[in-house]
Design an enzyme around this catalytic site. Structure first.
Site, short mmCIF file in Angstrom:
data_model
loop_
_atom_site.label_atom_id
_atom_site.label_comp_id
_atom_site.label_asym_id
_atom_site.label_seq_id
_atom_site.Cartn_x
_atom_site.Cartn_y
_atom_site.Cartn_z
CB CYS B 86 -0.86 0.10 1.08
SG CYS B 86 -2.19 -1.37 0.92
CG HIS B 339 -6.45 1.63 -0.95
ND1 HIS B 339 -5.12 2.31 -1.30
CD2 HIS B 339 -6.13 0.66 0.11
CE1 HIS B 339 -4.33 1.64 -0.71
NE2 HIS B 339 -4.75 0.72 0.26
#
Lengths: 479, 395
Positions: B86, B339
């Protein structure tokens, strides 16, 4: 002298009321309940559980062989005793043999263990038998079968039950069988297979050994004679001249008929209640029959308490529906293509056999930090290749944190309990799934033990690993 | 480690619409972000001397930098792909900062992109292919949910108190997202709605989890000395911090599951470089990694925004809301903006960049006169954290 040095058993925690099965098909119930292996269990994992129970307090170094017996091994070609021996953390230089294809496989393995020990070719042999046979939906067998395992350690010194006599005979008939492609057990007409097969053979072999040993039925304290159903059991006991009080409970009402494991499971239950001097007769049918007479010794008083059958029978959770049974036994197809980004690899599995199968952690010899899985460089002090291996599989721990994950499971069992367990030994941490639990009972601090399970299918083979499960002391908890 | 404070500037940024972009592909997302960035910087593709790409799984593993070369026809220059879960976008961008500082390149582009909605699965899937068994059936929500379980236990929050505290973070981020045209979600929610939503990984419910989105974001980066040649209001890099930790803290002895060393270390390094001693007071805006509400809560404490174990008080008082003492995730965060893994760090920086320029596209959510802003992503959990701090003037 050869005999049994130790015993252990395993019964899956889930029990299915036969009334539920009967109701699903609109037919009569045989009454009582049967055990059902969880969807992460098979005969190898059940044998491992019984094996750990049996090896409690035993010296692993003296074990020269592992004999596994089952009609439902996880693989058609691939030994399970090698897996079981490794998971039990035994030496590599031992004999491992699988006994298969017959309901008599359990007692055959016992027979061979006895002969190996008596002949002096092995010091100790672990016999582990497990079965999880599938019956055609709606059949009587579907209600009467159960899943379970037992293990016996045979040895040449200080047995708790010495082998006094053995006898075997063979009997060729098509009574119950499975073809290579069959999922379910086939059988011929019941009256014939029970009359001319089971009863006639058991009667002959028991009569013969009693004659040979100049014993009468009343000289036997417990007759361990598995039978496929309660009525057949009552009949054979009567025909052999035993009083009902001499008959060992066939476990039909509480567990069901566990195939090749049944004689060993019943023998374990008999040993749990036995006193020094008792004679126990074990006679098991399957393409013939094996019979043993054991004499219980004073050593039985020294054996450390183990779970055995007694410790499993009341530790139970209700399997709430027939549909769950079908799903647990792999009889319904699940949604394909769930993107489990796993990478099943036979080589990685083989390379990491110490942590994955033997459940070894590493204890740093510099700073004492205990870590699972094995770490070549210590988490804490970074000393390299300076550790001793520590087996964690038989240690307990507590839930440090957890989640009830609804995304991770199979479509027929979507909730996965993921936990981080802090082991009581050296505060090692293990990240694993929890099994055999009710999600609502999971909490931080819950005491757990490790249990060896099948965690997924991938690469065309079974991927086994450790899970945790709540430590239960019995008392009949319900889901 | 030496400081790069005021040596690098961002002179143009672009960000695609985030969301379920069924009708566009990876290439389209890259084009959308890159051409907005070109235009914002007043340059064309021929001026890009090197490109730093952040992408995790799009469209599959092993694409190298060709994703960008193919879409933008950026040929004959280095395109360096970064993959760090991430934190991918952030680390690609920080690599671009360092490339400029090294003196080898004058103008480079950092771009992050992810096309998640072609996988046929609404989440990120389970396991990560690291090992045959150690991560079996691990999911992102499941791993972060274990932080919540432990946090509630450690700080004595009942399940209801804990879940309500987390719900307030979701309510805040949904409100912010509702004001942001490019965000994936625009719906406001209530605490009650959040608490009643289906459980995803107990104790986390649907609204505790961020969106699974397609998107791309890009930044044009140059030396600070050259920045004014591109625009009057460049944004300067004040500091950064990256901290890598174990992939599987799950097995790490003593790991607390309420605080993360990588968060503490990466933020402290960035503060030190930026000359920040009291982040709660000195930062005017922060875009942090709210993949799950509990992550945002843990970050408040590890970043020194709230005292340890006391984040609930700041959440209850609205300290992190628009108009609060330190607005956090003013564009809706991962929760609402979405995301797309490799794009997120650059998207967050896009928000900080626009806010520091006073150019938030909806005046209602423009923070008053911000000077310092922070963007952050957290990969895992919780092995790596990347932080960058920006300012709208030198010094």
């Amino acid at each position: 002298m050869s005999g049994i040095i130790s015993y252990g058993a395993y019964v899956p925690i889930f029990r299915l009321s036969r009334d539920i099965v009967a109701k699903a098909w609109g037919r009569g119930s045989l009454g009582g309940e049967r055990s059902v292996a969880n969807n992460d269990e098979d005969t190898a994992t059940m044998a491992v559980a019984a094996g750990f129970d049996c090896l409690k307090g035993m010296d692993r170094k003296e074990i020269d062989g592992v004999f596994f017996a089952s009609t439902t091994s996880p693989y058609k070609e691939k030994q399970s005793s090698s897996l079981i021996a490794t998971v039990l953390d035994l030496d590599m230089e031992i004999t491992t043999v699988d006994y298969a294809n017959s309901l008599r496989a359990g007692t055959s393995a016992m027979m061979m263990a006895h002969h190996s020990v008596r002949s002096g070719s092995a010091r100790k042999i672990l016999v582990a038998a497990a079965d999880s046979r599938l019956a055609y939906p709606r059949s009587d067998f579907e209600q009467s079968f159960g899943d379970g395992a037992a293990a016996l350690l045979f040895g040449d010194s200080r047995p708790i039950a010495a082998v006094e006599a053995v006898h075997s005979m063979t009997n060729e008939m098509m009574d119950v069988w499975r073809n290579p492609e069959d999922t379910f057990v086939r059988s011929w007409e019941g009256r014939w297979i029970l009359g001319e097969g089971y009863s006639a053979t058991i009667e002959k072999v028991v009569t013969r050994i009693l004659e040979k040993e100049s014993l009468r039925p009343q000289d036997i304290q417990k007759a361990v004679i598995p039978a496929p159903d309660a009525r057949t059991h009552r009949n054979i006991i009567r025909r052999l001249g035993f009083r009902p009080g001499q008959a060992q409970d066939p476990l039909i009402a509480t567990v069901g008929y566990c195939g090749a494991a049944q004689p060993l499971m019943m023998l374990v239950a008999a040993l749990e209640e036995a006193s020094p001097g008792d004679r126990i007769l074990v006679a098991a049918y399957g393409d013939g029959a094996d019979v043993f007479i054991f004499q219980v010794t004073e050593e039985i008083k020294q054996l450390e308490e183990r779970k055995g059958i007694k410790g499993h029978i009341n530790v139970r959770l209700d399997l709430p529906s027939y549909e769950r049974y079908l799903s647990y036994r792999g009889l319904v197809e699940t949604v394909p293509g769930e993107p489990f980004r796993l990478f099943p690899s036979a080589t990685a599995y083989w390379r990491d056999i110490d942590p994955i199968l033997r459940c070894y952690g590493s204890k740093c010899l510099e700073c004492g930090t205990l870590t699972y899985p094995l770490q070549r460089v210590c988490y804490k002090c970074r000393s390299k290749d300076n550790y001793e291996k520590v087996r964690l599989s038989d240690k307990t721990g507590k839930v440090f944190t957890f989640t009830l994950d609804t995304l991770a499971g199979r479509s027929d069992d979507p909730l996965v309990v993921q936990t981080v367990v802090e082991m009581d030994e050296g505060s090692a941490r293990i990240y694993c799934m929890m099994t055999d639990c009710i999600p609502s009972e999971v909490r931080v601090g819950l005491p757990v033990e490790l249990t060896f399970r099948r965690i997924y299918e991938g690469g065309g083979f079974h991927n086994y690993f450790w899970k945790c499960r709540p430590i239960r002391d019995g008392g009949g908890q319900n889901a | 480690m030496r400081s790069i404070k005021d040596k690098v500037a961002i002179v143009g940024m672009g960000c695609s619409k985030f969301g379920e972009r069924w009708d566009v592909g990876l290439n389209d997302l890259v084009i959308e972000a890159a051409y907005e960035a070109y235009e914002d910087a007043g340059i064309g593709p021929e001026e890009i001397q090197a490109c730093y790409l952040g992408t995790v799984c799009a469209p599959l593993i092993g694409v190298g930098g060709t994703v960008v070369a193919d879409a933008l026809k950026l040929r004959d220059i280095p395109i360096i792909r970064n993959e760090n879960w991430c934190a991918t976008g952030h680390i690609a961008m920080i690599e671009a900062f360092l490339a400029v500082v090294s003196g080898v390149f004058d103008v480079v582009m950092a771009i992050g992109v992810e096309k998640l909605k072609d996988t046929g699965y609404p989440g990120l899937g389970t396991g990560r292919g690291m090992h045959p068994v150690y991560e079996a059936r691990r999911t992102s929500p499941g791993s972060f949910a274990m932080i919540a379980t432990r946090y509630f236990e450690r700080y004595g929050l009942s399940i209801d108190e804990g879940r309500e505290t987390l719900a307030k973070i979701a309510v805040k981020n949904h409100h912010n997202g509702s004001l942001c045209p490019k965000a994936h979600f625009h719906n406001e929610i209530t605490v009650e709605q959040a608490l009643k939503a289906p459980i995803i990984a107990w104790p986390l419910g649907l609204f505790d989890c961020c969106g699974n989105s397609d998107g791309s974001a890009a930044a044009i980066i140059t030396k600070a000395d050259l920045a004014k040649g591109f625009r009057d209001d460049p944004i300067y890099v004040k500091g950064f911090g990256i901290s890598m930790d174990s992939m599987l803290p799950h097995f790490r002895p003593g790991f607390e599951w309420t605080s993360f060393n990588s968060l503490v270390v990466s933020s402290r390094k960035a503060y030190e470089m930026a000359g920040i001693t009291n982040p709660r007071e000195e930062l005017d805006i922060a875009e942090v990694h709210d993949c799950f509400t509990i992550t945002e809560l843990a970050i408040y404490e590890d970043f020194g925004f709230s005292p340890r174990g006391k984040a609930k008080k700041d959440i209850d008082s609205g300290f992190f809301e628009l108009g609060g003492g330190l607005p956090v995730n003013t564009d809706g965060g991962l929760k609402c903006f979405g995301h797309p893994v490799g794009a997120s760090g650059i998207r967050m920086t896009y928000e900080v960049y626009k806010q520091l320029q006073g150019k938030a596209e909806n005046p209602e959510r423009q923070v008053k006169n911000p000077r310092r802003g922070l963007s952050h992503t957290f990969g895992g959990p919780p092995q790596l954290s990347a932080v960058a701090i920006f300012g709208n003037e030198k010094g």
